[in-house]
Design a protein around this motif. Structure first.
Motif, PDB file in Angstrom:
ATOM      1  N   PHE A  50       0.850  -1.186   0.000  1.00 41.09           N
ATOM      2  CA  PHE A  50       0.000   0.000   0.000  1.00 41.09           C
ATOM      3  C   PHE A  50       0.885   1.234   0.000  1.00 41.09           C
ATOM      4  N   PHE A  51       0.545   2.206  -0.833  1.00 41.76           N
ATOM      5  CA  PHE A  51       1.249   3.480  -0.845  1.00 41.76           C
ATOM      6  C   PHE A  51       0.298   4.580  -0.412  1.00 41.76           C
ATOM      7  N   GLN A  52       0.826   5.575   0.283  1.00 43.04           N
ATOM      8  CA  GLN A  52       0.040   6.705   0.765  1.00 43.04           C
ATOM      9  C   GLN A  52      -0.512   7.483  -0.418  1.00 43.04           C
ATOM     10  N   ALA A  53      -1.841   7.670  -0.455  1.00 39.56           N
ATOM     11  CA  ALA A  53      -2.480   8.403  -1.550  1.00 39.56           C
ATOM     12  C   ALA A  53      -3.838   8.912  -1.102  1.00 39.56           C
ATOM     13  N   ASN A  54      -4.298   9.955  -1.735  1.00 39.16           N
ATOM     14  CA  ASN A  54      -5.609  10.524  -1.434  1.00 39.16           C
ATOM     15  C   ASN A  54      -6.666  10.095  -2.438  1.00 39.16           C
ATOM     16  N   PHE A  55      -6.515   8.904  -3.000  1.00 37.23           N
ATOM     17  CA  PHE A  55      -7.522   8.332  -3.892  1.00 37.23           C
ATOM     18  C   PHE A  55      -7.626   6.853  -3.581  1.00 37.23           C
ATOM     19  N   CYS A  56      -8.589   6.188  -4.201  1.00 40.05           N
ATOM     20  CA  CYS A  56      -8.777   4.764  -3.938  1.00 40.05           C
ATOM     21  C   CYS A  56      -8.917   4.002  -5.257  1.00 40.05           C
ATOM     22  N   SER A  57      -8.833   2.697  -5.153  1.00 38.91           N
ATOM     23  CA  SER A  57      -8.880   1.806  -6.306  1.00 38.91           C
ATOM     24  C   SER A  57     -10.263   1.165  -6.406  1.00 38.91           C
ATOM     25  N   THR A  61     -13.808   2.936 -11.801  1.00 39.86           N
ATOM     26  CA  THR A  61     -12.954   3.981 -12.357  1.00 39.86           C
ATOM     27  C   THR A  61     -11.815   3.394 -13.191  1.00 39.86           C
ATOM     28  N   GLY A  62     -11.917   2.100 -13.498  1.00 42.51           N
ATOM     29  CA  GLY A  62     -10.936   1.472 -14.377  1.00 42.51           C
ATOM     30  C   GLY A  62      -9.862   0.657 -13.683  1.00 42.51           C
ATOM     31  N   ALA A  63      -9.906   0.563 -12.371  1.00 44.12           N
ATOM     32  CA  ALA A  63      -8.898  -0.216 -11.637  1.00 44.12           C
ATOM     33  C   ALA A  63      -9.215  -1.706 -11.714  1.00 44.12           C
ATOM     34  N   ALA A  64      -8.191  -2.510 -11.579  1.00 46.53           N
ATOM     35  CA  ALA A  64      -8.380  -3.960 -11.516  1.00 46.53           C
ATOM     36  C   ALA A  64      -9.039  -4.323 -10.190  1.00 46.53           C
ATOM     37  N   HIS A 101     -18.415  -8.388  -2.485  1.00 41.17           N
ATOM     38  CA  HIS A 101     -17.488  -7.273  -2.675  1.00 41.17           C
ATOM     39  C   HIS A 101     -17.522  -6.406  -1.418  1.00 41.17           C
ATOM     40  N   PHE A 102     -16.366  -5.846  -1.068  1.00 38.01           N
ATOM     41  CA  PHE A 102     -16.305  -4.954   0.084  1.00 38.01           C
ATOM     42  C   PHE A 102     -15.334  -3.813  -0.199  1.00 38.01           C
ATOM     43  N   LEU A 103     -15.481  -2.753   0.599  1.00 35.86           N
ATOM     44  CA  LEU A 103     -14.550  -1.627   0.579  1.00 35.86           C
ATOM     45  C   LEU A 103     -13.719  -1.701   1.844  1.00 35.86           C
ATOM     46  N   ASP A 104     -12.393  -1.606   1.693  1.00 37.87           N
ATOM     47  CA  ASP A 104     -11.537  -1.560   2.873  1.00 37.87           C
ATOM     48  C   ASP A 104     -11.697  -0.180   3.523  1.00 37.87           C
ATOM     49  N   PRO A 105     -11.120   0.043   4.690  1.00 32.47           N
ATOM     50  CA  PRO A 105     -11.297   1.333   5.370  1.00 32.47           C
ATOM     51  C   PRO A 105     -10.829   2.549   4.565  1.00 32.47           C
ATOM     52  N   CYS A 106      -9.999   2.336   3.540  1.00 27.83           N
ATOM     53  CA  CYS A 106      -9.523   3.446   2.704  1.00 27.83           C
ATOM     54  C   CYS A 106     -10.334   3.602   1.421  1.00 27.83           C
ATOM     55  N   GLY A 107     -11.367   2.782   1.225  1.00 27.50           N
ATOM     56  CA  GLY A 107     -12.243   2.919   0.069  1.00 27.50           C
ATOM     57  C   GLY A 107     -11.894   2.075  -1.134  1.00 27.50           C
ATOM     58  N   ASN A 108     -10.856   1.237  -1.046  1.00 27.77           N
ATOM     59  CA  ASN A 108     -10.516   0.344  -2.154  1.00 27.77           C
ATOM     60  C   ASN A 108     -11.523  -0.802  -2.204  1.00 27.77           C
ATOM     61  N   GLU A 109     -11.944  -1.171  -3.407  1.00 25.55           N
ATOM     62  CA  GLU A 109     -12.886  -2.272  -3.550  1.00 25.55           C
ATOM     63  C   GLU A 109     -12.140  -3.586  -3.764  1.00 25.55           C
ATOM     64  N   TRP A 110     -12.590  -4.621  -3.068  1.00 24.57           N
ATOM     65  CA  TRP A 110     -12.056  -5.974  -3.141  1.00 24.57           C
ATOM     66  C   TRP A 110     -13.226  -6.934  -3.304  1.00 24.57           C
ATOM     67  N   ALA A 111     -12.946  -8.162  -3.677  1.00 26.23           N
ATOM     68  CA  ALA A 111     -13.961  -9.218  -3.662  1.00 26.23           C
ATOM     69  C   ALA A 111     -13.370 -10.430  -2.972  1.00 26.23           C
ATOM     70  N   VAL A 112     -14.238 -11.266  -2.436  1.00 28.67           N
ATOM     71  CA  VAL A 112     -13.843 -12.527  -1.834  1.00 28.67           C
ATOM     72  C   VAL A 112     -14.748 -13.585  -2.434  1.00 28.67           C
ATOM     73  N   TRP A 113     -14.145 -14.672  -2.912  1.00 25.36           N
ATOM     74  CA  TRP A 113     -14.946 -15.726  -3.506  1.00 25.36           C
ATOM     75  C   TRP A 113     -14.715 -17.045  -2.766  1.00 25.36           C
ATOM     76  N   GLY A 114     -15.662 -17.942  -2.927  1.00 20.69           N
ATOM     77  CA  GLY A 114     -15.570 -19.277  -2.376  1.00 20.69           C
ATOM     78  C   GLY A 114     -16.310 -20.236  -3.279  1.00 20.69           C
TER      79      GLY A 114
END
Length: 117
Positions: A50-57, A61-64, A101-114
């Protein structure tokens, strides 16, 4: 031909300490700091940081989208909620499994599958 494969992933974080605490609590990741604006994660299945930034993934917005695996989606979903993550999309089925799908505390979106039960 040279060996060319995905080796590392970097993601933004508005608050490195908050994201470190979240991913340690929910997924058991470790971290190694490289100065005040960068931390590498360990034991995550893929090397990265993780790098310090004022935006999220966000995929919108085109992020993986990074997708994690869980042996028990319901437990992981509850762990994400308990640690302060926001559920973006509740558990749903898709061909071959289920995920949320969830957002981490910094607003990045992730998914978890099973796998399907």
């Amino acid at each position: 031909m040279a060996s060319n494969k995905i080796n590392y992933v970097e993601l933004p974080a508005r608050d490195l300490a908050l994201n470190k605490a979240f991913f340690s609590q929910v997924f058991g990741w470790g971290f190694k700091d490289y100065g005040p604006e960068y931390t590498a994660f360990e034991n995550a299945g893929l090397d990265g940081g993780f790098f310090q930034a004022n935006f999220c993934s966000r995929p919108q917005t085109g992020a993986a989208l990074i997708i994690l695996f869980s042996d028990d989606l319901e437990i992981t979903l509850n762990d994400v909620k308990s640690a302060g993550g926001a559920i973006e999309q509740e558990i749903f089925e898709f061909p071959g499994g289920r995920r949320f799908h969830f957002l981490d505390p910094c607003g990045n979106e992730w998914a978890v599958w099973g796998k399907l039960s």
